[in-house]
Motif scaffolding. Structure first.
Motif, PDB file in Angstrom:
ATOM      1  N   HIS A  61       0.709  -1.215   0.088  1.00 31.26           N
ATOM      2  CA  HIS A  61      -0.165   0.027  -0.184  1.00 31.26           C
ATOM      3  C   HIS A  61       0.683   1.382  -0.086  1.00 31.26           C
ATOM      4  O   HIS A  61       0.527   2.645  -0.800  1.00 31.26           O
ATOM      5  CB  HIS A  61      -1.161  -0.124   1.340  1.00 31.26           C
ATOM      6  CG  HIS A  61      -1.886   1.206   1.253  1.00 31.26           C
ATOM      7  ND1 HIS A  61      -1.985   1.989   2.372  1.00 31.26           N
ATOM      8  CD2 HIS A  61      -2.820   1.547   0.292  1.00 31.26           C
ATOM      9  CE1 HIS A  61      -2.933   3.023   2.147  1.00 31.26           C
ATOM     10  NE2 HIS A  61      -3.471   2.785   0.941  1.00 31.26           N
ATOM     11  N   GLY A  62       1.904   1.323   0.857  1.00 32.09           N
ATOM     12  CA  GLY A  62       2.820   2.314   0.941  1.00 32.09           C
ATOM     13  C   GLY A  62       3.620   2.678  -0.451  1.00 32.09           C
ATOM     14  O   GLY A  62       3.769   3.738  -0.981  1.00 32.09           O
ATOM     15  N   ASP A  63       3.969   1.414  -0.958  1.00 31.90           N
ATOM     16  CA  ASP A  63       4.723   1.767  -2.421  1.00 31.90           C
ATOM     17  C   ASP A  63       3.785   2.177  -3.383  1.00 31.90           C
ATOM     18  O   ASP A  63       4.067   3.141  -4.120  1.00 31.90           O
ATOM     19  CB  ASP A  63       5.004   0.259  -2.797  1.00 31.90           C
ATOM     20  CG  ASP A  63       6.296  -0.305  -2.123  1.00 31.90           C
ATOM     21  OD1 ASP A  63       6.901   0.598  -1.445  1.00 31.90           O
ATOM     22  OD2 ASP A  63       6.439  -1.393  -2.125  1.00 31.90           O
ATOM     23  N   TYR A  64       2.355   1.702  -3.453  1.00 25.42           N
ATOM     24  CA  TYR A  64       1.213   2.283  -4.245  1.00 25.42           C
ATOM     25  C   TYR A  64       1.183   3.836  -4.045  1.00 25.42           C
ATOM     26  O   TYR A  64       1.306   4.541  -5.041  1.00 25.42           O
ATOM     27  CB  TYR A  64      -0.158   1.723  -4.009  1.00 25.42           C
ATOM     28  CG  TYR A  64      -0.995   2.132  -4.634  1.00 25.42           C
ATOM     29  CD1 TYR A  64      -1.316   2.420  -5.746  1.00 25.42           C
ATOM     30  CD2 TYR A  64      -2.145   3.027  -3.892  1.00 25.42           C
ATOM     31  CE1 TYR A  64      -2.424   2.980  -6.405  1.00 25.42           C
ATOM     32  CE2 TYR A  64      -3.062   3.511  -4.345  1.00 25.42           C
ATOM     33  CZ  TYR A  64      -3.332   3.560  -5.621  1.00 25.42           C
ATOM     34  OH  TYR A  64      -4.380   4.508  -6.004  1.00 25.42           O
ATOM     35  N   LEU A  65       1.138   4.193  -2.822  1.00 23.48           N
ATOM     36  CA  LEU A  65       0.767   5.826  -2.320  1.00 23.48           C
ATOM     37  C   LEU A  65       2.106   6.550  -2.911  1.00 23.48           C
ATOM     38  O   LEU A  65       1.854   7.725  -3.285  1.00 23.48           O
ATOM     39  CB  LEU A  65       0.672   5.815  -0.981  1.00 23.48           C
ATOM     40  CG  LEU A  65      -0.761   5.477  -0.486  1.00 23.48           C
ATOM     41  CD1 LEU A  65      -0.604   5.478   1.099  1.00 23.48           C
ATOM     42  CD2 LEU A  65      -1.845   6.050  -1.182  1.00 23.48           C
ATOM     43  N   ARG A 103       3.981   5.709  -5.474  1.00 25.93           N
ATOM     44  CA  ARG A 103       4.207   5.736  -6.847  1.00 25.93           C
ATOM     45  C   ARG A 103       3.320   6.621  -7.474  1.00 25.93           C
ATOM     46  O   ARG A 103       3.170   7.213  -8.382  1.00 25.93           O
ATOM     47  CB  ARG A 103       4.020   4.285  -7.581  1.00 25.93           C
ATOM     48  CG  ARG A 103       5.373   3.601  -7.201  1.00 25.93           C
ATOM     49  CD  ARG A 103       5.368   2.355  -7.744  1.00 25.93           C
ATOM     50  NE  ARG A 103       6.425   1.544  -7.412  1.00 25.93           N
ATOM     51  CZ  ARG A 103       6.801   0.402  -8.001  1.00 25.93           C
ATOM     52  NH1 ARG A 103       5.900  -0.277  -9.041  1.00 25.93           N
ATOM     53  NH2 ARG A 103       7.626  -0.562  -7.614  1.00 25.93           N
ATOM     54  N   LEU A 104       2.185   6.692  -6.627  1.00 24.50           N
ATOM     55  CA  LEU A 104       0.817   7.359  -7.082  1.00 24.50           C
ATOM     56  C   LEU A 104       1.035   8.938  -7.004  1.00 24.50           C
ATOM     57  O   LEU A 104       0.485   9.795  -8.153  1.00 24.50           O
ATOM     58  CB  LEU A 104      -0.282   7.282  -6.016  1.00 24.50           C
ATOM     59  CG  LEU A 104      -1.840   7.985  -6.633  1.00 24.50           C
ATOM     60  CD1 LEU A 104      -2.096   7.206  -7.849  1.00 24.50           C
ATOM     61  CD2 LEU A 104      -2.976   7.739  -5.548  1.00 24.50           C
ATOM     62  N   ASN A 105       2.094   9.201  -6.072  1.00 30.89           N
ATOM     63  CA  ASN A 105       2.244  10.400  -6.071  1.00 30.89           C
ATOM     64  C   ASN A 105       3.009  11.013  -7.304  1.00 30.89           C
ATOM     65  O   ASN A 105       2.911  12.396  -7.638  1.00 30.89           O
ATOM     66  CB  ASN A 105       3.366  11.059  -4.814  1.00 30.89           C
ATOM     67  CG  ASN A 105       2.791  11.152  -3.645  1.00 30.89           C
ATOM     68  OD1 ASN A 105       1.706  11.475  -3.546  1.00 30.89           O
ATOM     69  ND2 ASN A 105       3.745  10.775  -2.512  1.00 30.89           N
ATOM     70  N   ALA A 106       3.777  10.193  -8.352  1.00 29.32           N
ATOM     71  CA  ALA A 106       4.311  10.635  -9.507  1.00 29.32           C
ATOM     72  C   ALA A 106       3.413  11.226 -10.152  1.00 29.32           C
ATOM     73  O   ALA A 106       3.724  12.034 -11.348  1.00 29.32           O
ATOM     74  CB  ALA A 106       5.053   9.348 -10.010  1.00 29.32           C
ATOM     75  N   PHE A 107       2.111  10.442 -10.213  1.00 31.07           N
ATOM     76  CA  PHE A 107       0.925  11.164 -11.193  1.00 31.07           C
ATOM     77  C   PHE A 107       0.473  12.797 -10.545  1.00 31.07           C
ATOM     78  O   PHE A 107      -0.244  13.146 -11.368  1.00 31.07           O
ATOM     79  CB  PHE A 107      -0.174  10.063 -11.377  1.00 31.07           C
ATOM     80  CG  PHE A 107       0.097   8.782 -11.999  1.00 31.07           C
ATOM     81  CD1 PHE A 107       0.247   8.774 -13.059  1.00 31.07           C
ATOM     82  CD2 PHE A 107       0.588   7.968 -11.048  1.00 31.07           C
ATOM     83  CE1 PHE A 107       0.556   7.376 -13.848  1.00 31.07           C
ATOM     84  CE2 PHE A 107       1.261   6.457 -11.522  1.00 31.07           C
ATOM     85  CZ  PHE A 107       1.032   6.472 -12.962  1.00 31.07           C
ATOM     86  N   LYS A 108       0.768  12.796  -9.293  1.00 28.56           N
ATOM     87  CA  LYS A 108       0.072  14.221  -8.910  1.00 28.56           C
ATOM     88  C   LYS A 108       1.312  15.315  -9.286  1.00 28.56           C
ATOM     89  O   LYS A 108       0.592  16.314  -9.231  1.00 28.56           O
ATOM     90  CB  LYS A 108       0.020  14.083  -7.413  1.00 28.56           C
ATOM     91  CG  LYS A 108      -1.156  13.120  -7.101  1.00 28.56           C
ATOM     92  CD  LYS A 108      -1.265  12.739  -5.503  1.00 28.56           C
ATOM     93  CE  LYS A 108      -2.124  11.845  -5.118  1.00 28.56           C
ATOM     94  NZ  LYS A 108      -2.118  11.455  -3.805  1.00 28.56           N
ATOM     95  N   THR A 109       2.339  15.121  -9.087  1.00 25.78           N
ATOM     96  CA  THR A 109       3.427  16.057  -9.349  1.00 25.78           C
ATOM     97  C   THR A 109       4.693  15.634  -9.929  1.00 25.78           C
ATOM     98  O   THR A 109       4.876  14.293  -9.828  1.00 25.78           O
ATOM     99  CB  THR A 109       3.816  16.626  -7.982  1.00 25.78           C
ATOM    100  OG1 THR A 109       4.690  17.698  -8.019  1.00 25.78           O
ATOM    101  CG2 THR A 109       4.391  15.633  -7.032  1.00 25.78           C
TER     102      THR A 109
END
Length: 302
Positions: free
Chosen positions: A74-78, A80-86
């Motif tokens: 879950h942490g890895d997902y979050l 990596r998800l940040n890369a799509f936000k900024t």
């Protein structure tokens, strides 16, 4: 399932429903019902009671291992998800007291950057009360302090590990011929101490007052590394957190740890502090959980 595993892991890492309930900001009966419901759904007992403590059953240990893996994924997902936000790398700002800056923060940064190579960690340092203020004002995501912050309801203080204070002397010092000392042996002993006004110096001064000890203070420095390097040349001793000491460091500087009976009975607690979870990003909450797990499951021995 993800939230159930998070709650279950919190209970495991606190070994107490009461402490876990405080950490999760729920009542103890509500938490007990939630764990009971999870056990019914899984069809196994996860805990057994030993006195006032909770211990994992074999099924509970297996489930806890799964919960850690789920937390990691879950942490890895979050992250990596940040890369799509900024386009910028994810950033965590950690407040560290002067003691934890030198004893605990390096280990944490190493563990976090190894696991999350794109994570950028910033550190803000200060005294314990300053770090608490930074947490409240959201100038840092969370803080590491060599104490606890219990008198402010807006701050959650989670113990990470207990530490002890030890006497360190150069091997050339005559006292090292004795295998164990008492606090009274420190009267008049030349010493280099941590800088005044810091929590760690207040602690050592309180120990001296408690046992009526008056050392010969030669220097006052706000760097453990500088103190260690000066001990041999000054033929002086010092009081250091055991968590700071490494065998190679002692060997390189020709230093020796002397046992003091009274100090072995003393414990100090390093804590993680943070504010309202509602204001924290999911990735920050995950880093907080990772930090608690890193230090809270016996990875640090006092």
């Amino acid at each position: 399932m993800l939230d159930d595993m998070r709650v279950f892991a919190t209970v495991v890492e606190h070994s107490s429903l009461n402490r876990a309930a405080e950490r999760l900001n729920v009542t103890q009966p509500a938490l007990s019902r939630r764990i009971a419901r999870l056990e019914r759904e899984l069809g196994v007992d996860l805990f057994r009671r030993v006195g006032k403590r909770l211990e994992l059953t074999p099924a509970g240990q297996f489930t806890y291992d799964f919960a850690l893996e789920l937390r990691r994924f879950h942490g890895d997902y979050l992250q990596r998800l940040n890369a799509f936000k900024t386009a910028e790398a994810p950033v965590a700002t950690i407040g560290a007291s002067l003691t934890t800056l030198q004893t605990t923060l390096p280990e944490l940064i190493t563990a976090m950057t190894e696991k999350h190579p794109n994570l950028e960690i910033k550190a803000v340092t200060g005294k314990t009360h300053e770090i608490a203020t930074f947490v409240k004002e959201r100038k840092v995501d969370f803080g590491l302090v060599a104490s606890s912050v219990e008198d402010d309801p807006s701050i959650t203080s989670t113990p990470l590990f207990d530490d002890t204070v030890v006497l360190v002397l150069p091997r050339s010092h005559f006292i090292v011929e004795r295998t164990q000392l008492s606090m009274s042996d420190l009267n008049g002993l030349p010493m280099i101490l941590f800088a005044p006004g810091t929590w760690y110096r207040n602690l050592t001064d309180e120990l001296f007052r408690q046992y009526g000890v008056k050392p010969d203070v030669r220097m006052e420095i706000d760097s453990f590394e500088a103190i260690v390097r000066l001990l041999g040349a000054s033929r002086a001793g010092t009081m250091l957190p055991k968590s700071y000491l490494r065998p190679q460091m002692l060997s390189d500087n020709d230093l020796y740890v002397v046992r003091i009976r009274e100090l072995e009975e003393f414990k100090r607690t390093t804590s993680l502090i943070y504010g309202d979870l509602a204001w924290l990003a999911p990735s920050t909450r995950y880093l907080i959980e990772e930090t608690i797990a890193l230090f809270g499951r016996g990875n640090r021995q006092s």
